[in-house]
Structure formats: structure tokens, C-alpha cells
Design an enzyme around this catalytic site. Structure first.
Site, short mmCIF file in Angstrom:
data_model
loop_
_atom_site.label_atom_id
_atom_site.label_comp_id
_atom_site.label_asym_id
_atom_site.label_seq_id
_atom_site.Cartn_x
_atom_site.Cartn_y
_atom_site.Cartn_z
N ARG A 116 -17.03 -18.98 7.35
CA ARG A 116 -16.90 -20.31 7.96
C ARG A 116 -17.09 -21.33 6.85
O ARG A 116 -18.14 -21.34 6.18
CB ARG A 116 -17.95 -20.52 9.07
CG ARG A 116 -17.99 -21.96 9.58
CD ARG A 116 -18.78 -22.12 10.86
NE ARG A 116 -18.03 -21.59 11.99
CZ ARG A 116 -18.24 -21.97 13.27
NH1 ARG A 116 -19.16 -22.87 13.55
NH2 ARG A 116 -17.52 -21.45 14.24
N HIS A 143 -8.98 -22.38 13.47
CA HIS A 143 -10.05 -21.60 14.11
C HIS A 143 -9.38 -20.46 14.89
O HIS A 143 -9.38 -20.43 16.12
CB HIS A 143 -10.87 -22.50 15.03
CG HIS A 143 -12.22 -21.96 15.38
ND1 HIS A 143 -12.66 -20.71 15.00
CD2 HIS A 143 -13.25 -22.50 16.09
CE1 HIS A 143 -13.89 -20.52 15.45
NE2 HIS A 143 -14.28 -21.58 16.12
N GLN A 146 -11.22 -18.48 17.72
CA GLN A 146 -11.34 -19.21 18.99
C GLN A 146 -10.03 -19.08 19.78
O GLN A 146 -10.04 -18.88 21.00
CB GLN A 146 -11.64 -20.69 18.71
CG GLN A 146 -11.81 -21.51 19.97
CD GLN A 146 -13.03 -21.09 20.78
OE1 GLN A 146 -14.13 -20.98 20.25
NE2 GLN A 146 -12.85 -20.85 22.07
N ASP A 239 -12.03 -30.85 23.05
CA ASP A 239 -13.04 -30.45 22.05
C ASP A 239 -13.79 -31.72 21.67
O ASP A 239 -13.36 -32.84 22.00
CB ASP A 239 -12.32 -29.83 20.84
CG ASP A 239 -13.28 -29.22 19.82
OD1 ASP A 239 -14.50 -29.10 20.12
OD2 ASP A 239 -12.82 -28.88 18.71
N CYS A 279 -13.97 -25.24 23.66
CA CYS A 279 -14.45 -24.16 22.77
C CYS A 279 -15.97 -24.14 22.67
O CYS A 279 -16.53 -23.14 22.25
CB CYS A 279 -13.82 -24.31 21.39
SG CYS A 279 -14.18 -25.91 20.64
N ARG A 307 -15.01 -14.52 23.05
CA ARG A 307 -15.07 -14.48 21.59
C ARG A 307 -15.46 -13.07 21.13
O ARG A 307 -14.88 -12.52 20.20
CB ARG A 307 -16.11 -15.50 21.07
CG ARG A 307 -15.74 -16.96 21.27
CD ARG A 307 -14.56 -17.37 20.42
NE ARG A 307 -14.77 -17.09 19.01
CZ ARG A 307 -15.35 -17.94 18.16
NH1 ARG A 307 -15.72 -19.14 18.56
NH2 ARG A 307 -15.48 -17.62 16.88
N1 CP Z 1 -16.66 -22.43 19.35
C1 CP Z 1 -17.37 -22.15 18.24
O1 CP Z 1 -16.82 -21.84 17.19
O2 CP Z 1 -18.73 -22.25 18.40
P1 CP Z 1 -19.79 -22.21 17.21
O3 CP Z 1 -19.55 -23.41 16.34
O4 CP Z 1 -21.14 -22.25 17.89
O5 CP Z 1 -19.61 -20.93 16.43
#
Ligand code: CP
Length: 327
Positions: A116, A143, A146, A239, A279, A307
Site C-alpha cells: 500500500r 485499488h 477493492q 467514497d 469501500c 475483500r
Molecule cells: N477499503 C479499504 O481499503 O479499507 P482500508 O483502508 O481500511 O484498508
């Protein structure tokens, strides 16, 4: 809820590859991954305990996470593998050493790497030098994990994604919107973005989405009028208005995106059968309201659960040749 086929389909063409964006997958590979995720979701946990035995996953996060971190860790553990996690100063891609050097070193220790990060380009450099699969767990551009979960959730709710109308209200240029739209058009959905000109995808990006959806009938349009984007939709997605690392734009985003908040009124323009998606994490009272996100048509916690199932499928597909699975 519509029943979905549980026939697993081999995803072995993904063995050893990276997943940095949804478009790293061909449409057939995306469909196969989702089929595998559906299979693994209903398979007994005991039956999958050895699928990734003796494999180690490194998770390297420059930004905070709840869902991504925990769902990957639980997925890997339930598949019989091990996980190590580093965050913050321990892993800032390209600061202590080049992304390439870090990737070469880590490839000597672990079987796959989930990253990440802030900028997408250092992640691409990292992946290009890695000898093991690298998965994007969120970058400024994309992402994809997701989106896998979102597509799995849509299949569970609607059966077939082809022909669905997915409305995305808010910052239509963010990573979640991009990956959602790419996956949805590849699987034959129509995507309507509701966004102000400041947060509108470029014409070239909309054309790219149309090209991605050409074979399956998917397409994308952007509307500055939120009601026009949402009217008749099967799905309304939003989002947070300001993504992690973009906090300097918060005040401007709040002002520009407020007309696109998914309130009960805006949601009422979607079909009566429409579902709400997000998300998470969510900011209740900003991009949506409690009555919608906590309402009977909200799918947000299914998305969060999925997820884990989608990422199980991804890990199995990237790290094995699917032996032992009834494919
Ligand atoms: N949706 C998502 O990626 O959540 P986090 O940022 O908590 O990993």
C-alpha cells in the site's frame, strides 16, 4: 439474493504475475478469479488450510488500513501461509533504497508482496524488479483488490453484472472509482459518474473505459448533475471526498462534492431495488448519511467481508497452479 454458480474455473494463467491495476487482468481472468472467490467462500475452512502452506506473504504499508491489512492477513492464515507486516518508517518505498533494490531483496525472502503506497510509479518500479508476485493494496491510481470485492458483491446480489447500471457519486478521479469502473465495464456494466468538472475523469479516460467494455457491452459516462447520474441505477457507490495523502484539498473537496452526497433523497432516484456501496471507511454526514449506509439496501459490510474471499482467490491464483482444487 440471486444464487450464483459455484463451478470453479482455473485461474492458473495468473501464476507468478503481479496485480497493480484491474487492467492487468484480461476479462476472462477477472471472471475466473471471481468464480474462484465464490468457490472459496463456500468451501470449508479446513479444506483450504493447506493451499498456501509454507508460503510467506510480506505486507508493506505506507498508509493506514483496517480492511486491507486484516483481510489479507486472515486470508493468508486460513490458507495455511504466514504473513509479515511492516508499515510507516519501516517501509517507505524508495526512501532508504531504490524500489528496485528493495524488491530484489524481498524477493529472496518471501513468496508474494502486498504493497500500500502513495504514488503509483514507485510501485511499478518495485514490481518490475520483483521476482515474486506484487499486489497493489491501494496506490494513488488504483485499488484493484477493492474492485475484486465489489464485483464479487455485485455477482452475489444480482447474479450477472452485464447490463447493470452503476452510479458513482463524488470524486470520480480517485483510485476506488477508477478500479470500480474498470472492473464493472469489463464485465458489461454501464458506469455513470456524478461529479463536478473538478473531479471528472478525462475524456481520454472515459474513452479508455468504453474500449475496455467494448466486448462485453460496458460503457461509461460522466454527468455534472448528480440526479442524472443516479436516476435508474442498480447500484449507487460513493467514497470519502478526500483520499489519504490528499488532505490539503479537503476544504475544496467538501465544497465541490457536497451536491453529490448520497443522501436519502439522491438515493431515491435509483431503482427501488438499488443497493448502496462504499469501500469504507465512511464519513457519515459527508459523502453519505446514516440512513443510507445503515439502511436495508446497504451492501457495505458484504463488500468488506468479500475483500477476504476475493483476496484468497487472488493469492491462490498468483501463488499456485491450482493443484488440489476441483478445477
Ligand atoms: N477499503 C479499504 O481499503 O479499507 P482500508 O483502508 O481500511 O484498508
Amino acid at each position: 439474493m440471486t444464487a450464483v454458480s459455484l463451478v470453479p474455473v482455473p485461474a492458473s494463467t495468473l501464476f507468478g504475475r503481479h496485480l497493480l491495476e484491474v487492467t492487468d487482468l484480461r476479462t476472462e481472468e477477472l471472471a475466473r478469479l471471481l468464480a474462484l472467490a465464490r468457490y472459496l467462500k463456500v468451501q470449508g475452512r479446513g479444506e483450504q488450510r493447506t493451499l498456501l502452506r509454507d508460503r510467506t506473504l510480506a505486507m508493506l504499508f505506507e498508509k493506514p488500513s483496517l480492511r486491507t491489512r486484516v483481510s489479507f492477513e486472515v486470508a493468508m492464515t486460513q490458507l495455511g501461509g504466514d504473513v509479515l507486516f511492516a508499515q510507516g518508517a519501516e517501509f517507505m518505498i524508495g526512501t532508504r533504497e531504490t524500489p528496485e533494490d528493495a524488491a530484489r531483496v524481498l524477493s529472496r525472502y518471501v513468496d508474494a508482496i502486498v504493497v500500500r503506497t502513495h504514488a503509483h510509479e514507485p510501485l511499478q518500479r518495485f514490481a518490475s524488479a520483483a521476482d515474486v508476485p506484487v499486489v497493489n493494496a491501494l496506490s494513488a491510481r488504483a485499488h484493484p483488490c477493492q474492485a475484486l470485492s465489489d464485483m464479487l458483491t455485485l455477482q452475489e446480489r444480482f447474479g450477472d453484472i452485464r447490463g447493470l447500471r452503476v452510479a458513482y457519486a463524488g470524486d470520480a478521479r480517485n483510485n476506488v472509482a477508477a478500479s470500480l469502473a474498470e472492473a464493472a465495464v469489463m464485465l458489461g456494466a454501464t458506469v455513470h459518474f456524478g461529479c463536478p468538472p473538478t473531479h471528472r475523469p478525462s475524456e481520454s479516460y472515459l474513452a479508455k473505459l468504453d474500449a475496455l467494455g467494448a466486448k462485453s457491452g460496458g460503457s461509461a459516462r460522466a454527468f455534472s448533475n448528480a440526479v442524472r447520474a443516479v436516476r435508474g441505477a442498480d447500484v449507487v457507490y460513493t467514497d470519502v471526498w478526500t483520499s489519504m495523502g490528499e488532505e490539503r484539498y479537503r476544504e475544496r473537496n467538501d465544497a465541490m462534492l457536497r451536491p453529490y452526497a448520497v443522501t436519502e433523497e439522491l438515493f431515491s432516484y435509483a431503482k427501488a431495488t438499488a443497493i448502496f456501496m462504499h469501500c469504507l471507511p465512511a464519513h457519515r454526514g459527508e459523502e453519505t448519511v446514516a440512513a443510507v449506509i445503515d439502511g436495508p439496501r446497504s451492501a457495505v459490510f458484504d463488500q468488506a467481508e468479500n475483500r477476504m474471499h476475493a483476496q484468497k482467490a487472488l493469492l491462490v491464483a498468483l501463488l499456485t497452479e491450482m493443484k488440489g482444487l476441483p478445477v
